[in-house]
Write an enzyme that holds these catalytic residues in place. Sequence first.
Site, PDB file in Angstrom:
ATOM      1  CG  HIS A 191      58.535 106.352  16.293  1.00  0.00           C
ATOM      2  ND1 HIS A 191      59.064 105.120  16.366  1.00  0.00           N
ATOM      3  CD2 HIS A 191      59.132 106.213  14.749  1.00  0.00           C
ATOM      4  CE1 HIS A 191      59.692 104.473  15.462  1.00  0.00           C
ATOM      5  NE2 HIS A 191      59.665 105.208  14.370  1.00  0.00           N
ATOM      6  CE  LYS A 235      61.374  95.414   9.136  1.00  0.00           C
ATOM      7  NZ  LYS A 235      61.429  97.144   8.998  1.00  0.00           N
ATOM      8  NE  ARG A 251      65.589 108.152  11.511  1.00  0.00           N
ATOM      9  CZ  ARG A 251      65.104 106.633  11.811  1.00  0.00           C
ATOM     10  NH1 ARG A 251      65.583 105.973  13.079  1.00  0.00           N
ATOM     11  NH2 ARG A 251      64.526 106.090  11.190  1.00  0.00           N
ATOM     12  CB  SER A 254      62.952 100.600  16.657  1.00  0.00           C
ATOM     13  OG  SER A 254      61.431 101.828  15.701  1.00  0.00           O
TER      14      SER A 254
HETATM   15  P1  ADP Z   1      60.638 102.423   9.074  1.00  0.00           P
HETATM   16  O1  ADP Z   1      61.117 100.429   8.938  1.00  0.00           O
HETATM   17  O2  ADP Z   1      59.238 101.820   7.509  1.00  0.00           O
HETATM   18  O3  ADP Z   1      61.344 102.571   8.590  1.00  0.00           O
HETATM   19  P2  ADP Z   1      60.287 103.032  11.100  1.00  0.00           P
HETATM   20  O4  ADP Z   1      59.430 102.549  12.720  1.00  0.00           O
HETATM   21  O5  ADP Z   1      61.941 102.623  11.349  1.00  0.00           O
HETATM   22  O6  ADP Z   1      59.663 101.858  10.152  1.00  0.00           O
HETATM   23  O7  ADP Z   1      60.065 104.343  10.922  1.00  0.00           O
HETATM   24  C1  ADP Z   1      59.072 104.888  10.554  1.00  0.00           C
HETATM   25  C2  ADP Z   1      59.013 106.791  10.209  1.00  0.00           C
HETATM   26  O8  ADP Z   1      60.039 106.977  11.335  1.00  0.00           O
HETATM   27  C3  ADP Z   1      60.328 107.062   9.349  1.00  0.00           C
HETATM   28  O9  ADP Z   1      59.841 107.774   8.583  1.00  0.00           O
HETATM   29  C4  ADP Z   1      61.640 106.903  10.335  1.00  0.00           C
HETATM   30  O10 ADP Z   1      62.181 108.163   8.682  1.00  0.00           O
HETATM   31  C5  ADP Z   1      60.888 107.770  10.640  1.00  0.00           C
HETATM   32  N1  ADP Z   1      61.811 107.978  12.017  1.00  0.00           N
HETATM   33  C6  ADP Z   1      61.781 107.160  12.804  1.00  0.00           C
HETATM   34  N2  ADP Z   1      63.150 107.536  13.780  1.00  0.00           N
HETATM   35  C7  ADP Z   1      62.812 108.855  13.784  1.00  0.00           C
HETATM   36  C8  ADP Z   1      63.691 109.447  14.331  1.00  0.00           C
HETATM   37  N3  ADP Z   1      64.620 109.795  15.992  1.00  0.00           N
HETATM   38  N4  ADP Z   1      62.763 111.073  14.063  1.00  0.00           N
HETATM   39  C9  ADP Z   1      62.425 111.546  13.026  1.00  0.00           C
HETATM   40  N5  ADP Z   1      61.224 110.314  13.001  1.00  0.00           N
HETATM   41  C10 ADP Z   1      62.261 109.285  12.744  1.00  0.00           C
END
Ligand code: ADP
Length: 161
Positions: A18, A42, A93, A131
Site C-alpha cells: 500500500h 465486512k 497485483r 493484507s
Molecule cells: P480492498 O478491500 O478495497 O481491495 P485493500 O486494502 O485490500 O482494500 O486494497 C486497497 C487497494 O490497494 C487496492 O487497489 C489493492 O489492489 C491495492 N493493493 C493492495 N495490496 C497491494 C500491493 N501489495 N501492491 C500494490 N497495491 C496493492
Amino acid sequence: MADCAIYPGSFDPPTLGHLSLVERGLVVFDKIIVAVAVNPHKATLFTVEERIELLKESVSGFPTARVEVDSFQSLTVDYARLRGARAILRGLRATADFEYEFQLAMVNRHLCPDVQSVFMMADYQWFYISSSTVKEAASFGANIDDLVPPAVSKRLRQKLG
Ligand code: ADP
C-alpha cells in the site's frame, strides 16, 4: 486546482505494498487521500479507528501537506466528489485483481463520469503481498517485519499474540 486522488481500501492492515502505491502515486498527483472504506458487513481484524491510526503512523514519512488519512462510509465516487478529487487510485497485483477492479471501475464511471479510476501496477517486490496473506502468516507466527510498516508489525503481534 491541485490534482488530488483518493486511494480507497480496507487497509486491514496497511502493508508496504500500500505504501509503495502511495509513494508512486505522489509522482503523479499533488495530493493523495488514503481513505479507509467503512463496510459494516465486512469482518475486519482491525477497527476503523485502528486502521486510521496505523495508516497515519505509516505515512508519517511523507509530506503532511501531500498525504492525508481519512475514512468514509458512502459510495466511493460520492466521497471523491465530496473531497474534490478527480481520480480514484487503485493498485493492480496479479491478474486476479483485474476482473474485480475492472467491474468496480465500470460501475464508478457509470455513476460518476467526471472521476477517473487510475491503476498502478504493484511493484514487483510487493506483487504477492496482500493484507490477508500478511494476517495469515502473522497468525502462524511468521516474521512479517519486511512486509509491513513497523507500527503494523507491532500491533499485529499484540493482536495475534
Ligand atoms: P480492498 O478491500 O478495497 O481491495 P485493500 O486494502 O485490500 O482494500 O486494497 C486497497 C487497494 O490497494 C487496492 O487497489 C489493492 O489492489 C491495492 N493493493 C493492495 N495490496 C497491494 C500491493 N501489495 N501492491 C500494490 N497495491 C496493492
